[in-house]
Motif scaffolding. Structure first.
Motif, short mmCIF file in Angstrom:
data_model
loop_
_atom_site.label_atom_id
_atom_site.label_comp_id
_atom_site.label_asym_id
_atom_site.label_seq_id
_atom_site.Cartn_x
_atom_site.Cartn_y
_atom_site.Cartn_z
N HIS A 149 -31.84 -8.57 9.32
CA HIS A 149 -32.39 -8.94 8.10
C HIS A 149 -33.82 -10.21 8.32
CE1 HIS A 149 -29.20 -8.36 5.05
NE2 HIS A 149 -28.53 -8.43 5.86
N VAL A 299 -26.73 -16.12 7.84
CA VAL A 299 -26.42 -14.60 7.43
C VAL A 299 -24.79 -14.35 7.88
CG1 VAL A 299 -26.76 -12.03 7.80
CG2 VAL A 299 -28.79 -13.60 8.10
N ILE A 334 -27.36 -15.44 3.35
CA ILE A 334 -27.20 -13.65 3.17
C ILE A 334 -25.92 -13.22 3.33
CG2 ILE A 334 -28.25 -11.69 3.75
CD1 ILE A 334 -30.85 -13.15 4.39
N SER A 336 -24.10 -10.24 3.82
CA SER A 336 -24.43 -9.01 4.78
C SER A 336 -23.06 -8.00 4.64
CB SER A 336 -25.05 -9.25 6.01
OG SER A 336 -25.11 -7.86 6.65
#
Length: 354
Positions: A149, A299, A334, A336
């Motif tokens: 990312h 993340v 984020i 994922s």
């Protein structure tokens, strides 16, 4: 007192530290030192009783006062009881001096030996008009595609004609460095080199050192991006002599990592600095994670370990270095590798991150 919970002197230290971070210390309390065998408190004259009441409120049934003796009860086993003896000393306000290097907050996970009320009162200055923004990608655990990312974010920005400095600050598993080595076998400078060069450098010579670093970084340019690897190829498997926490602990500027990266980005004339941090909440990453001026991007997958750990981490960072001013960006998350969510239980996990 009967309790199944293990409670050590480090738990006492943590309770006091978190009380300080929330600003709930009594006015008369000026200093606390927690050791394995005792709790030493310095208070202003005439405020001893306020301190005693405060301790009673924090520790509840673990707080015991026997005439002139004050104890914090720790873990117990069978008939044996362990405790911390509390010693309260007083000093007239006009006689108090504060010459400790640990009086003010430093972005480190390790607790300071001396805990003082002013520890959280040195908010870093606004540098948004001086340096390019810094984006730090972090994950509670590895294997969640954090590096992917970070690189995707950098490549997307570069594709839109933004100039980027991408820094591999994962000093234990430098994925960007390994990938970079396939295209650039000769790497002239690294993040480890930057730490070593800055360490111990006099402030009046820092600009010259950054000029050297930016000159070398310009030789590592790919796809409209400058890239700083974690290590040079010849040093990948050697020990890291100067770590980020060494600079933070001993520098006059506790936010030296952020500001040196920002200054380097300025010299390179980039639009943003993107940093891939080491997974896990450790001192290697703390300098940027505990700087509220950094765009902190977490993340995580929806696995219980990753998601729960990320939530706890964000909550903890928020208490120590929350985005309390307008120039301090809010953290981002984020999610994922999200599977197809067919039931409400899966979506509840997504809601939990909020």
């Amino acid at each position: 007192m009967k309790s199944n919970r293990l409670y050590t002197w480090t738990d006492v230290q943590n309770e006091i530290y978190m009380e300080l971070s929330m600003g709930t210390w009594p006015d008369g309390l000026t200093e606390v030192r927690v050791f394995w065998d005792g709790l030493n408190i310095l208070a202003k004259s005439g405020h001893e009783e306020d301190v005693v009441k405060w301790l009673d409120k924090i520790f509840g049934s673990r707080f015991k006062k026997y005439q002139d003796n004050i104890l914090i009860i720790l873990e117990q086993h069978k008939e044996k009881s362990r405790h911390l003896e509390v010693i309260i000393e007083t000093e007239d306000e006009e006689d108090m001096e504060d010459d400790s290097d640990e009086s003010y907050f430093r972005p480190l996970i390790a607790r300071p030996i001396v805990i003082r009320p002013q520890y959280f009162r040195n908010e870093p200055p606004d540098i948004s008009d001086v340096h390019p923004p810094i984006f730090a990608f972090h994950s509670f655990k590895g294997g969640v595609a954090r590096t992917v990312h970070a690189m995707a974010f950098a490549l997307l920005a570069a594709a839109e004609s933004e100039k980027i400095l991408l820094v591999d600050a994962d000093m234990e598993a430098p994925g960007i460095t390994w990938m970079l080595g396939q295209r650039k076998p000769k790497l002239d400078i690294s993040f480890a080199d930057m730490l070593a060069l800055i360490h111990g450098e006099p402030e009046d010579e820092m600009d010259e050192t950054l000029e050297l670093i930016q000159y070398r970084v310009r030789n590592i340019c790919l796809d409209n991006m400058f890239v700083m690897p974690a290590f040079r190829p010849s040093a990948r498997l050697v020990s890291l002599e100067i770590r980020p926490e060494h600079l933070i602990k001993y520098s006059d500027n506790p936010y030296i990592i952020t500001e040196m990266l920002g200054e380097l980005g300025k010299k390179l004339e980039v639009d943003a600095v993107i940093v891939d941090l080491r997974a896990g909440f450790s001192e290697i990453s703390a300098g940027l994670l505990l700087d509220p001026r950094v765009h902190r991007i977490f993340v995580t997958t929806l696995s219980d370990q990753s998601l729960t750990g990320t939530c706890h981490e964000i909550e903890y960072i928020g208490k120590l270095a929350g985005s309390s001013k307008g120039y301090m960006p809010k953290p981002s998350v984020i999610l994922s590798m999200i599977p197809h969510l067919q039931d409400r239980q899966g979506w509840k996990k997504v809601d939990n991150i909020r």
